[in-house]
Design a protein around this motif. Structure first.
Motif, PDB file in Angstrom:
ATOM      1  N   GLY A 146       0.811  -1.221   0.000  1.00 16.59           N
ATOM      2  CA  GLY A 146       0.000   0.000   0.000  1.00 16.59           C
ATOM      3  C   GLY A 146       0.839   1.263   0.000  1.00 16.59           C
ATOM      4  N   LEU A 187       2.024   1.878  -3.530  1.00 14.83           N
ATOM      5  CA  LEU A 187       0.960   2.505  -4.316  1.00 14.83           C
ATOM      6  C   LEU A 187       0.853   3.990  -3.971  1.00 14.83           C
ATOM      7  CD1 LEU A 187      -1.863  -0.193  -4.082  1.00 14.83           C
ATOM      8  CD2 LEU A 187      -0.421   0.317  -6.067  1.00 14.83           C
ATOM      9  N   VAL A 239       1.046   7.274  -6.423  1.00 12.41           N
ATOM     10  CA  VAL A 239      -0.079   8.221  -6.443  1.00 12.41           C
ATOM     11  C   VAL A 239       0.425   9.635  -6.148  1.00 12.41           C
ATOM     12  CG1 VAL A 239      -2.149   8.934  -5.168  1.00 12.41           C
ATOM     13  CG2 VAL A 239      -1.892   6.557  -5.908  1.00 12.41           C
ATOM     14  N   CYS A 281      -5.431   3.492  -0.802  1.00 10.88           N
ATOM     15  CA  CYS A 281      -4.629   2.528  -1.548  1.00 10.88           C
ATOM     16  C   CYS A 281      -4.965   1.114  -1.093  1.00 10.88           C
ATOM     17  CB  CYS A 281      -3.144   2.817  -1.327  1.00 10.88           C
ATOM     18  SG  CYS A 281      -2.666   4.467  -1.865  1.00 10.88           S
ATOM     19  N   SER A 319      -4.171  -2.925  -1.769  1.00 15.95           N
ATOM     20  CA  SER A 319      -3.203  -3.825  -2.392  1.00 15.95           C
ATOM     21  C   SER A 319      -3.762  -5.212  -2.684  1.00 15.95           C
ATOM     22  CB  SER A 319      -1.965  -3.945  -1.502  1.00 15.95           C
ATOM     23  OG  SER A 319      -2.334  -4.419  -0.227  1.00 15.95           O
ATOM     24  N   ALA A 354      -6.840   3.689  -5.147  1.00 14.23           N
ATOM     25  CA  ALA A 354      -5.637   3.425  -5.939  1.00 14.23           C
ATOM     26  C   ALA A 354      -5.328   1.947  -5.800  1.00 14.23           C
ATOM     27  CB  ALA A 354      -4.463   4.258  -5.450  1.00 14.23           C
ATOM     28  N   VAL A 355      -5.176   1.278  -6.932  1.00 13.51           N
ATOM     29  CA  VAL A 355      -4.922  -0.162  -6.953  1.00 13.51           C
ATOM     30  C   VAL A 355      -3.860  -0.465  -8.007  1.00 13.51           C
ATOM     31  CG1 VAL A 355      -7.268  -0.713  -6.185  1.00 13.51           C
ATOM     32  CG2 VAL A 355      -6.767  -0.604  -8.640  1.00 13.51           C
ATOM     33  N   ASP A 356      -3.307  -1.674  -7.947  1.00 13.30           N
ATOM     34  CA  ASP A 356      -2.335  -2.063  -8.969  1.00 13.30           C
ATOM     35  C   ASP A 356      -3.048  -2.775 -10.124  1.00 13.30           C
ATOM     36  OD1 ASP A 356      -2.740  -4.757  -8.247  1.00 13.30           O
ATOM     37  OD2 ASP A 356      -0.888  -4.871  -7.097  1.00 13.30           O
ATOM     38  N   ALA A 389      -2.033   2.358 -10.137  1.00 11.07           N
ATOM     39  CA  ALA A 389      -0.739   2.853  -9.651  1.00 11.07           C
ATOM     40  C   ALA A 389       0.267   1.733  -9.472  1.00 11.07           C
ATOM     41  CB  ALA A 389      -0.936   3.588  -8.322  1.00 11.07           C
ATOM     42  N   ASP A 390       1.530   2.133  -9.441  1.00 13.14           N
ATOM     43  CA  ASP A 390       2.615   1.283  -8.982  1.00 13.14           C
ATOM     44  C   ASP A 390       3.518   2.193  -8.141  1.00 13.14           C
ATOM     45  OD1 ASP A 390       4.307   2.699 -10.735  1.00 13.14           O
ATOM     46  OD2 ASP A 390       4.356   1.081 -12.212  1.00 13.14           O
ATOM     47  N   ALA A 404       1.250   6.727 -11.605  1.00 15.46           N
ATOM     48  CA  ALA A 404      -0.144   6.319 -11.557  1.00 15.46           C
ATOM     49  C   ALA A 404      -0.881   6.934 -12.738  1.00 15.46           C
ATOM     50  CB  ALA A 404      -0.777   6.766 -10.242  1.00 15.46           C
TER      51      ALA A 404
END
Length: 155
Positions: A13, A16, A20, A59, A61, A85-87, A104-105, A109
């Motif tokens: 998280g 992420l 972001v 965020c 994960s 926000a997620v992968d 995002a990574d 993002a």
């Protein structure tokens, strides 16, 4: 997105959140992580935009991380817009359609879905801008003096 190795010791998280924060900076937002808008709540990322707009980004994960979050609706009253926000591997169909979505990574993002604005009342906005400023200032002071915490100076 950049393919370098992520920094060690950060949780998924946090990685992420890092991406972001980098992305929001490109949109003119200053960001802080782990801000407490009210007792019992702690947002992952809060952004303060160039026109005073306030965004909250949570965020997530994993599926379990999302389904165990019972407090996210309480964050809505503290921001003009709310995002997840997620992968790339996250099952995005779980996320409510009325909320924003950021892919995002650890390095960047992309905003995939912009939520409708829910403008804060003037008094609430003033409180949140002050909380944001204090949080950012205390965080900066803590970097300069590691003994400083939100509750004062530790021995």
């Amino acid at each position: 997105m950049i393919t370098a190795s992520p920094p060690p010791a950060l949780q998924p998280g946090q990685l992420l959140a890092r991406g972001v924060c980098r992305h929001l900076l490109h949109h003119g937002f200053a960001t802080v992580e782990e801000l407490v808008p009210a007792p019992g709540l702690r947002v992952d990322v809060m952004g303060l935009g160039p026109r005073g707009e306030i965004w909250i980004v949570e965020c997530k994960s994993s599926r379990t991380d999302f389904t165990s979050d019972r407090k996210w609706r309480n964050y809505l009253e503290w921001a003009d817009r709310f995002f997840w926000a997620v992968d790339a591997d996250f099952p995005v169909d779980l996320l409510p359609e009325e909320t924003g979505l950021i892919l995002a990574d650890a390095y960047d993002a992309e905003i995939l879905r912009m939520p409708s604005p829910a403008p804060l009342a003037g008094a609430r906005r003033k409180v949140m801008v002050q909380k944001f400023a204090r949080h950012a200032a205390l965080r900066l002071q803590g970097y300069r003096d590691p003994g400083v915490t939100v509750s004062g100076v530790s021995p």
